[in-house]
Design an enzyme around this catalytic site. Structure first.
Site, mmCIF file in Angstrom:
data_model
loop_
_atom_site.group_PDB
_atom_site.id
_atom_site.type_symbol
_atom_site.label_atom_id
_atom_site.label_comp_id
_atom_site.label_asym_id
_atom_site.label_seq_id
_atom_site.Cartn_x
_atom_site.Cartn_y
_atom_site.Cartn_z
ATOM 1 C CD GLN A 13 42.315 35.478 38.476
ATOM 2 O OE1 GLN A 13 41.138 35.175 38.357
ATOM 3 N NE2 GLN A 13 42.860 36.450 37.769
ATOM 4 C CG HIS A 31 40.089 33.667 31.613
ATOM 5 N ND1 HIS A 31 40.970 34.328 30.782
ATOM 6 C CD2 HIS A 31 40.472 33.978 32.882
ATOM 7 C CE1 HIS A 31 41.848 34.990 31.524
ATOM 8 N NE2 HIS A 31 41.566 34.812 32.803
ATOM 9 C CD GLU A 32 37.815 34.000 35.773
ATOM 10 O OE1 GLU A 32 38.592 33.675 36.690
ATOM 11 O OE2 GLU A 32 38.002 35.009 35.067
ATOM 12 N N GLY A 67 35.746 38.494 35.756
ATOM 13 C CA GLY A 67 35.806 37.205 36.422
ATOM 14 C C GLY A 67 37.010 37.125 37.331
ATOM 15 C CB CYS A 93 44.516 37.447 32.987
ATOM 16 S SG CYS A 93 44.435 36.502 34.518
ATOM 17 C CG LEU A 94 41.230 41.155 36.972
ATOM 18 C CD1 LEU A 94 40.223 41.000 38.099
ATOM 19 C CD2 LEU A 94 41.361 42.615 36.566
ATOM 20 C CG HIS A 109 42.519 31.773 36.518
ATOM 21 N ND1 HIS A 109 43.858 32.101 36.523
ATOM 22 C CD2 HIS A 109 41.888 32.810 35.901
ATOM 23 C CE1 HIS A 109 44.026 33.277 35.931
ATOM 24 N NE2 HIS A 109 42.841 33.732 35.537
HETATM 25 ZN ZN ZN Z 1 42.500 35.454 34.529
#
Ligand code: ZN
Length: 182
Positions: free
Chosen positions: A51, A131-132, A46, A89-90, A135
């Site tokens: 991000q 999670h997204e 995701g 998380c990226l 963000h």
């Molecule tokens: Zn993340």
């Protein structure tokens, strides 16, 4: 399409609230395509607008059942049942956490074709959605985790082992013409 630069914690853009998209146009669709390419290149499941430095409510998700490109996604219902599982998380490379989440959520989102869709999600899909959307509100898994730890070679091997087991996340996107609830 283009691979975008992924913003890393503690960049301030990760702590800001993304603005709703008012008009779905070619530029938005192009951005969602770039976000998808970026997510796949980084082997993520995701990616949210913040991000890639974009404060717009855009999310891409693929938990193994195909790509979803979501505009203004919103959780409209959550199950009472809470489950804790590992997240990464990226934007926070090298770290993971045990994060409690609602096991099931219902989400409403606009699709790139401009239509509104409803999704009943559970387990991994529900976790990715939470999670997204976090963000988009400037919230990171670090804020919700009961425990945060650095990823070691050993824990990575364990993850690979777990990933080899059968996926039990059931993804059932439903797209009725009218909202399922008021
Ligand atoms: Zn993340």
């Amino acid at each position: 399409m283009a691979i975008l630069e992924i913003v890393k914690h503690p960049d301030d853009v990760l702590r800001r609230k993304a603005e709703p998209v008012r008009k779905v146009n070619a530029a938005i669709r192009r951005t969602l395509d770039d976000m998808a390419e970026t997510m796949y290149a980084a082997h993520g499941v995701g990616l949210a607008g913040n991000q890639v430095g974009l404060l717009r409510r855009l999310v891409v998700i693929d938990v193994g059942d195909g790509l979803l490109q979501l505009i203004n996604p919103e959780i409209v219902r959550r199950s009472d049942e809470i489950v804790e599982d590992t997240e990464g998380c990226l934007s926070i490379p090298g770290w993971q956490g045990d994060v409690p989440r609602n096991r099931q959520v219902q989400m409403r989102a606009t699709l790139p074709n401009g239509r509104v869709a409803w999704f009943d999600a559970e387990d991994l899909f529900a976790r990715a959605i939470q999670h997204e959307i976090d963000h988009l509100d400037g919230v990171l898994f670090l804020d919700r985790a009961s425990k945060v730890y650095e990823v070691t070679a050993e824990s990575k091997a364990e993850d690979a082992e777990e990933a080899g087991q059968a996926e039990d996340a059931e993804v059932s996107p439903v797209m009725p013409a009218a909202p399922r609830e008021g």
